[in-house]
Write a protein that holds these residues in place. Structure first.
Motif, PDB file in Angstrom:
ATOM      1  N   ALA A  83      -7.727  -8.408   3.181  1.00  0.00           N
ATOM      2  CA  ALA A  83      -7.163  -7.002   4.213  1.00  0.00           C
ATOM      3  C   ALA A  83      -7.850  -5.945   4.428  1.00  0.00           C
ATOM      4  N   PHE A  84      -8.610  -5.988   2.607  1.00  0.00           N
ATOM      5  CA  PHE A  84      -9.688  -3.878   2.965  1.00  0.00           C
ATOM      6  C   PHE A  84     -10.976  -4.167   2.554  1.00  0.00           C
ATOM      7  N   ASP A  85     -12.071  -5.511   2.842  1.00  0.00           N
ATOM      8  CA  ASP A  85     -12.810  -5.517   2.824  1.00  0.00           C
ATOM      9  C   ASP A  85     -13.494  -5.518   4.516  1.00  0.00           C
ATOM     10  N   ASP A 122     -12.728  -6.431   8.611  1.00  0.00           N
ATOM     11  CA  ASP A 122     -12.561  -5.695   9.566  1.00  0.00           C
ATOM     12  C   ASP A 122     -11.241  -6.773  10.018  1.00  0.00           C
ATOM     13  N   VAL A 135       1.281  -1.154   0.088  1.00  0.00           N
ATOM     14  CA  VAL A 135       0.170   0.304   0.171  1.00  0.00           C
ATOM     15  C   VAL A 135       0.770   1.248  -0.241  1.00  0.00           C
ATOM     16  N   TYR A 151      -6.359  -9.200  -0.812  1.00  0.00           N
ATOM     17  CA  TYR A 151      -7.419  -7.832  -1.178  1.00  0.00           C
ATOM     18  C   TYR A 151      -8.566  -7.747   0.085  1.00  0.00           C
ATOM     19  N   LYS A 152      -9.015  -8.850  -0.492  1.00  0.00           N
ATOM     20  CA  LYS A 152     -10.882  -8.625  -0.355  1.00  0.00           C
ATOM     21  C   LYS A 152     -10.507  -9.010   1.834  1.00  0.00           C
ATOM     22  N   TYR A 183      -3.893   1.154  -2.562  1.00  0.00           N
ATOM     23  CA  TYR A 183      -3.620  -0.164  -2.835  1.00  0.00           C
ATOM     24  C   TYR A 183      -2.472  -0.490  -4.526  1.00  0.00           C
TER      25      TYR A 183
END
Length: 284
Positions: free
Chosen positions: A129-131, A133, A64, A126-127, A69
């Motif tokens: 890490a970011f979609d 918590d 990042v 990606y999901k 990203y």
């Protein structure tokens, strides 16, 4: 960007070679020129060193840059990237999750204890890490919710009524498939691949376990008695037919009823029959 972008970082060994040359150049410059400005190369050296990182097998690093990203490194080895990249490590290994036993009500309202064994791994970094918590906590909570929903969709077991064809106890293959599909759907948002999901523990809650055991025993006894009676009726029918066909004895209706009654008592009784020798006639 809503999906993982696999990136290829720079080879760390090549950049390490460049770093060695920079360090040697700085040392030679200090020795031969004694110019203090050469110490500015220390900034370059620190900058280069900060860009090194290692990715172990079945691991990854999410890159990042200032909130944007950039990509994910999944190749294992020694690499170098922009030192300003922040790097988040996400494991790609398969993991076991053995959930806690939860008390829920089955389809007909009986309290039961149930837990699940889950084998999972991160598929889309990606999901993960970011979609969501804390994707590991997300797996735990959603698995618990899926187990509760599943338990309420099936009865624990069938009894004499036989109204439910699939139960938690007898329909394990179908139930486990339904559980796996439910968990897969819930964890897709976090980029999690469910490798296997199955019920690990299943039992009635302690407060009704004793009563349900008695009910199961009663159902088993009734079923056994029914089978015994069916067999006894067949045996009596065969015996009467054999005696009649071989002309061993002629039965009137009273004698036939008496013999049927005696044979049924002998065949259906819990205890062994005690033979009685009749020294007279059948009527005395």
């Amino acid at each position: 960007m809503k999906y993982e972008n696999k990136m290829k970082p720079n080879n760390g060994y090549i950049v390490l070679g460049v770093l060695v040359l920079v360090i040697i150049s700085m040392l030679l410059g200090i020795i031969f020129t004694e110019n203090p400005l050469i110490l500015a190369l220390l900034v370059v050296i620190v900058f280069i060193i900060k860009g090194f990182f290692i990715v172990n097998p079945n691991s990854s690093k999410v890159m990042v840059l200032f909130g944007a990203y950039i990509g994910t490194v999944k190749d294992n080895g020694f690499f170098w990237t922009n030192p300003f990249y922040s790097r988040q490590r996400i494991s790609l290994r398969a993991r076991n999750f053995y959930s806690e036993r939860v008390k829920v009500n089955d389809k007909i309202g009986n309290p039961i204890l149930i837990n699940v064994i889950l084998v999972w791994k991160v598929e889309d970094t990606y999901k993960a890490a970011f979609d969501v918590d804390q994707y590991e906590e997300f797996v735990r909570v959603q698995t618990d919710a899926a187990v509760r929903k599943l338990a309420g969709s099936y009865p624990y077991d069938n009894f004499a009524d036989g109204q439910h064809e699939v139960t938690l106890l007898s329909g394990m293959d179908e139930v486990n498939e339904a559980l796996e599909n439910e968990i897969t759907e819930r964890l897709a948002i976090a980029g999690i691949h469910v490798m296997e999901a199955r019920i690990g523990y299943l039992a009635y809650a302690p407060e009704i376990a004793s009563s349900m055991l008695k009910r199961q025993q009663a159902v088993a006894i009734v079923a056994a008695r029914k089978k015994i009676v069916e067999g006894a009726v067949g045996m009596v029918e065969d015996a009467l037919s054999k005696l009649s066909n071989d002309n061993i004895i002629d039965f009137d209706e009273d004698k036939k009823a008496s013999m049927v009654s005696n044979l049924m008592v002998v065949l259906c009784g819990d205890k062994e029959a005690t033979p009685v020798i009749n020294t007279g006639t059948l009527h005395s």
